[in-house]
Design an enzyme around this catalytic site. Sequence first.
Site, short mmCIF file in Angstrom:
data_model
loop_
_atom_site.label_atom_id
_atom_site.label_comp_id
_atom_site.label_asym_id
_atom_site.label_seq_id
_atom_site.Cartn_x
_atom_site.Cartn_y
_atom_site.Cartn_z
N ARG A 1 -10.65 4.27 -1.70
CA ARG A 1 -9.67 3.87 -1.00
C ARG A 1 -9.37 4.91 0.18
O ARG A 1 -9.49 6.05 -0.07
CB ARG A 1 -8.37 4.04 -1.95
CG ARG A 1 -8.31 2.87 -3.11
CD ARG A 1 -7.89 1.62 -2.61
NE ARG A 1 -8.15 0.73 -3.94
CZ ARG A 1 -8.26 -0.80 -3.65
NH1 ARG A 1 -8.01 -1.29 -2.44
NH2 ARG A 1 -8.35 -1.42 -4.82
N ASP B 1 -9.68 13.35 6.72
CA ASP B 1 -8.56 12.99 7.76
C ASP B 1 -8.17 11.52 7.56
O ASP B 1 -8.54 11.03 6.77
CB ASP B 1 -8.84 13.52 8.98
CG ASP B 1 -10.04 12.93 9.68
OD1 ASP B 1 -10.45 11.73 9.02
OD2 ASP B 1 -10.54 13.31 10.61
N ARG C 1 0.77 -0.98 -0.12
CA ARG C 1 -0.16 0.20 -0.13
C ARG C 1 0.88 1.29 -0.04
O ARG C 1 0.51 2.23 -0.57
CB ARG C 1 -0.88 -0.06 1.25
CG ARG C 1 -2.21 0.09 1.04
CD ARG C 1 -3.22 0.37 2.35
NE ARG C 1 -3.80 1.67 1.92
CZ ARG C 1 -4.86 1.60 0.93
NH1 ARG C 1 -5.50 0.27 0.93
NH2 ARG C 1 -5.64 2.62 1.03
N ASP D 1 -14.26 8.49 6.29
CA ASP D 1 -15.43 9.49 6.28
C ASP D 1 -15.64 10.07 7.63
O ASP D 1 -16.69 10.14 8.19
CB ASP D 1 -16.66 8.60 6.20
CG ASP D 1 -16.63 7.77 4.83
OD1 ASP D 1 -16.02 8.20 3.68
OD2 ASP D 1 -17.15 6.52 4.79
N ASN E 1 -13.60 15.13 0.30
CA ASN E 1 -14.43 13.85 -0.08
C ASN E 1 -15.78 14.09 -0.19
O ASN E 1 -16.51 15.03 0.76
CB ASN E 1 -14.01 12.85 0.84
CG ASN E 1 -14.75 11.65 0.55
OD1 ASN E 1 -14.71 10.99 -0.79
ND2 ASN E 1 -15.21 10.77 1.35
N THR E 2 -16.60 13.34 -0.97
CA THR E 2 -17.94 13.34 -0.86
C THR E 2 -18.43 12.14 -0.51
O THR E 2 -17.77 11.05 -0.95
CB THR E 2 -18.77 13.75 -2.49
OG1 THR E 2 -20.12 13.61 -2.27
CG2 THR E 2 -18.17 12.99 -3.44
N HIS E 3 -19.50 11.91 0.22
CA HIS E 3 -19.68 10.91 0.90
C HIS E 3 -21.15 10.87 0.92
O HIS E 3 -22.06 11.77 1.42
CB HIS E 3 -19.35 10.48 2.19
CG HIS E 3 -19.91 9.32 2.94
ND1 HIS E 3 -19.31 8.04 2.57
CD2 HIS E 3 -21.06 9.07 3.82
CE1 HIS E 3 -19.78 7.06 3.28
NE2 HIS E 3 -20.72 7.60 3.82
#
Length: 211
Positions: free
Chosen positions: A98, A148, A72, A152, A114-116
């Site tokens: 990811r 962070d 990773r 999420d 990010n969009t969640h």
Amino acid sequence: MGRTGEPTPIGVLISGTGSNLRALFAAIEHDPAFGAKIVVVGSDRADAQGLTAASQRGVATFAHELGAFADRHTWEEAMVASLQAHNPQVIVLAGFMRLVSGAFLANWPQSVVNTHPSLLPAFRGAHAIEDAFAYGARVTGCTVHFVDEELDHGPIIAQQAVIIAASDDVASVRRRIQAVEHELLPRCVSLLCRGELTIDGRHVRSRKDHV
Ligand code: GRF
């Protein structure tokens, strides 16, 4: 960022169809004051459809599949190097499936969003829409947040609710959530790129009254 009058260069990471990426392209193309320019689009999947949308617009793309790397860490180093080659100041995770590490985030402090597809902190994870539906939730929605190291979890920029009606199924809820996030994500990215947002602990403040 955004203070020079030049659009802020942004990198976008995707894993799938890239409908949020297309919404970002459309918002930038339609609003001369948007304040951002997509300079690179990357993916963890070579077959991500959104990569084609980027290439068609002459935007640089790359794909690094995790399985092609020893671990990773080296995969993430490759992701960072491919992004940094285009010097983005903001990174948008638009359906990127990811987790990114602290080492990744250190390249773009307070500048990765990010969009969640849920109202966080409810229904974190990769199956948020299915999980909200299965739980019998009557309200779900979408959240745009700073990233962070936790899944999420970072400070919330904006949220918008979507009602789950008795007549809904997972597909209809997904359609309505995506319609909402296709507006909310570009709005938040524009505010960030124009230098309108500040983070105060878990609270994101906007120079405007409402995000
Ligand atoms: C979006 O609903 C996003 O919230 C979730 O994955 C979906 C990606 O859709 N994380 P797309 O690839 O932007 O079409």
